[in-house]
Scaffold this motif. Structure first.
Motif, PDB file in Angstrom:
ATOM      1  N   GLU A  61      -7.665   0.210  22.634  1.00  0.00           N
ATOM      2  CA  GLU A  61      -8.483   1.156  23.411  1.00  0.00           C
ATOM      3  C   GLU A  61      -9.974   0.971  23.119  1.00  0.00           C
ATOM      4  OE1 GLU A  61      -7.443   4.067  25.427  1.00  0.00           O
ATOM      5  OE2 GLU A  61      -5.668   4.859  24.377  1.00  0.00           O
ATOM      6  N   PHE A  64     -11.369  -1.787  25.232  1.00  0.00           N
ATOM      7  CA  PHE A  64     -11.577  -1.386  26.638  1.00  0.00           C
ATOM      8  C   PHE A  64     -12.735  -0.401  26.758  1.00  0.00           C
ATOM      9  CE2 PHE A  64      -8.342  -3.244  29.388  1.00  0.00           C
ATOM     10  CZ  PHE A  64      -7.557  -3.899  28.448  1.00  0.00           C
ATOM     11  N   GLU A  65     -12.891   0.451  25.760  1.00  0.00           N
ATOM     12  CA  GLU A  65     -13.999   1.410  25.743  1.00  0.00           C
ATOM     13  C   GLU A  65     -15.334   0.657  25.650  1.00  0.00           C
ATOM     14  OE1 GLU A  65     -15.667   4.695  26.306  1.00  0.00           O
ATOM     15  OE2 GLU A  65     -13.462   4.694  26.219  1.00  0.00           O
ATOM     16  N   LYS A  66     -15.359  -0.389  24.825  1.00  0.00           N
ATOM     17  CA  LYS A  66     -16.579  -1.145  24.593  1.00  0.00           C
ATOM     18  C   LYS A  66     -16.982  -1.982  25.807  1.00  0.00           C
ATOM     19  CE  LYS A  66     -18.443  -4.595  21.355  1.00  0.00           C
ATOM     20  NZ  LYS A  66     -18.128  -5.418  20.171  1.00  0.00           N
ATOM     21  N   LYS A  68     -15.365  -2.079  29.029  1.00  0.00           N
ATOM     22  CA  LYS A  68     -15.035  -1.539  30.356  1.00  0.00           C
ATOM     23  C   LYS A  68     -14.762  -2.652  31.375  1.00  0.00           C
ATOM     24  CE  LYS A  68     -17.457   2.829  29.629  1.00  0.00           C
ATOM     25  NZ  LYS A  68     -17.553   2.660  28.157  1.00  0.00           N
ATOM     26  N   SER A 106      -4.025   0.558  28.293  1.00  0.00           N
ATOM     27  CA  SER A 106      -5.484   0.711  28.165  1.00  0.00           C
ATOM     28  C   SER A 106      -6.183   0.306  29.460  1.00  0.00           C
ATOM     29  CB  SER A 106      -6.026  -0.145  27.017  1.00  0.00           C
ATOM     30  OG  SER A 106      -5.407   0.205  25.807  1.00  0.00           O
ATOM     31  N   LYS A 109      -5.730   3.171  31.830  1.00  0.00           N
ATOM     32  CA  LYS A 109      -6.538   4.346  31.462  1.00  0.00           C
ATOM     33  C   LYS A 109      -8.029   4.118  31.688  1.00  0.00           C
ATOM     34  CE  LYS A 109      -5.774   6.604  27.774  1.00  0.00           C
ATOM     35  NZ  LYS A 109      -5.283   7.447  26.679  1.00  0.00           N
ATOM     36  N   HIS A 110      -8.480   2.860  31.556  1.00  0.00           N
ATOM     37  CA  HIS A 110      -9.915   2.571  31.708  1.00  0.00           C
ATOM     38  C   HIS A 110     -10.240   2.018  33.085  1.00  0.00           C
ATOM     39  CE1 HIS A 110      -9.565   3.136  27.378  1.00  0.00           C
ATOM     40  NE2 HIS A 110     -10.848   3.465  27.427  1.00  0.00           N
ATOM     41  N   ASP A 111      -9.305   2.174  34.023  1.00  0.00           N
ATOM     42  CA  ASP A 111      -9.563   1.836  35.419  1.00  0.00           C
ATOM     43  C   ASP A 111      -9.896   0.360  35.636  1.00  0.00           C
ATOM     44  OD1 ASP A 111      -9.528   2.672  38.035  1.00  0.00           O
ATOM     45  OD2 ASP A 111     -11.684   3.129  38.084  1.00  0.00           O
ATOM     46  N   THR A 112      -9.299  -0.507  34.838  1.00  0.00           N
ATOM     47  CA  THR A 112      -9.429  -1.949  35.056  1.00  0.00           C
ATOM     48  C   THR A 112      -8.726  -2.288  36.372  1.00  0.00           C
ATOM     49  OG1 THR A 112      -9.482  -2.341  32.684  1.00  0.00           O
ATOM     50  CG2 THR A 112      -8.841  -4.216  34.061  1.00  0.00           C
TER      51      THR A 112
END
Ligand code: NDP
Length: 327
Positions: A61, A64-66, A68, A106, A109-112
């Motif tokens: 996560e 993915f947060e870093k 995006k 992930s 959740k991160h809209d990839t």
């Protein structure tokens, strides 16, 4: 900064491996905005396991947060040769299930917008009608030697379909045949056939000992050069938006016997000593051809690098990088 946020980020997991290294080199060398190049405004991020252990959800996560990422080419996997697989089916299953579940969850959740994961033709049923095609992945149990790896990889296809059904995600998978190229694992005990034979032949030359190939040399296999595979992944990223898996391989008419491969290695290494086949060793399956009809019909006739040229490049890389290669 605001200019940074305008970048579209593509993340490649497992980028320090055989396939990922080729992808990195293609992106670094192809002209921007060409067929296999980076596009203007794109930032490519190439990850290895030290950037985060993808078996761990929090670390996944954080990646993915870093970054995006708008898209992910997901190559990271616990990959091994036959003997390693046979001894560690649970580990191969569990690590790969964790890695794939964490990456796909992930990404959702991160809209990839898109994820391309990587299966393998060795996950197909043991008893199946040849040639292998994309529709036959689940039509029987995998070979018992690597059932852990195979079930984990097959599950990716099931996950992709479930993410599409429930959340409308554009997640898909590629299915390469045997890959070879620079940056491979050249371990003598537990590698794939081409890197293992290159290393053996190199040592036979160096030590003045016979070059002994296990088996009769008669089995046939399809081999794809890592740089061709890298380009096909980039093509999939741009053009392929179906959940259905896609076999990435040379044609069925391009099967090579293990003897043809060994002959080519002897020539490239420049080995002139005794060269023989140990027919007391098992051959494995005679052939397990995969069809690339779907790929070629979609891409419109991809020209693969001739095997001899690709092998020459790989042998040269191995010799030049002997101290640093995975042996
Ligand atoms: P490699 O073994 O060469 O590379 C594996 C990559 O995965 C490395 O970058 C490694 O990172 C990374 N990785 C492994 N475990 C983790 C983890 N827990 N967290 C994060 N990263 C991890 O594999 P290949 O390049 O050969 O394979 C790439 C993909 O292609 C795989 O999905 C494989 O299943 C598939 N494939 C390969 C074939 C082949 O013939 N080689 C054939 C068909 C499919 P690091 O090195 O930094 O530890």
């Amino acid at each position: 900064s605001s200019s940074e946020t305008q970048y579209q980020t593509i993340v490649v997991t497992g980028a320090s491996g055989l396939v990922g290294s080729a992808l990195k080199e293609v992106i670094a060398t192809e002209p921007v905005d060409s067929s296999y190049g980076r596009r203007t405004g794109e930032r490519w991020v190439f990850l290895r396991s030290s950037d985060g252990d993808l078996r761990d959800l929090a670390q996944t996560e954080a990646i993915f947060e870093k970054y995006k990422p708008v898209a992910v080419i997901h190559l990271a996997a616990l990959v091994g040769g036959l003997f390693n697989n046979m001894k560690h089916n649970l580990t191969f299953m569990r690590d790969n299930i964790l890695i794939n579940d964490n990456v796909l969850w992930s990404a959702y959740k991160h809209d990839t917008k898109k994820v391309i994961s990587c299966l393998s033709t060795c996950v197909f049923p043991d008893k199946v009608e040849y040639p292998l095609t994309e529709t036959k992945i689940h039509s029987g149990p995998p070979h018992s030697s690597n059932f852990g790896y195979s079930h984990a990889k097959r599950l990716v296809d099931v996950q992709n379909r479930a993410y599409k059904d429930e959340f409308g995600c554009n997640f898909t998978s590629a299915i390469p045949t045997n890959v070879f190229g620079p940056y491979d694992n050249f371990d003598l005990e537990d590698s794939h056939v081409i890197p293992g034979l290159i290393h053996k032949c190199y040592l036979a030359k160096k030590n003045g000992t016979p070059f002994v190939v296990s088996g009769t040399g008669k089995p046939l296999r399809q081999f794809i050069y890592s740089f061709d595979l890298a380009k096909l992944f980039i093509w999939m990223l741009r053009e392929y938006d179906s959940v259905e898996p896609l076999i990435l391989s040379v044609g069925e008419d391009e099967e090579l016997s293990i003897k043809e491969v060994a002959d080519a290695i002897v020539k490239e290494v420049g080995f002139t000593g005794e060269y023989k086949f140990d027919t007391t060793k098992s051959d494995g399956q005679f052939r397990k051809p995969a069809s690339n009809d779907k790929l070629q019909s979609l891409i419109g006739g991809y020209k693969f690098k001739p095997f001899d040229e690709a092998l020459q490049h790989t042998v040269k890389w191995f010799i030049d990088n002997y101290d640093f290669a995975r042996t």
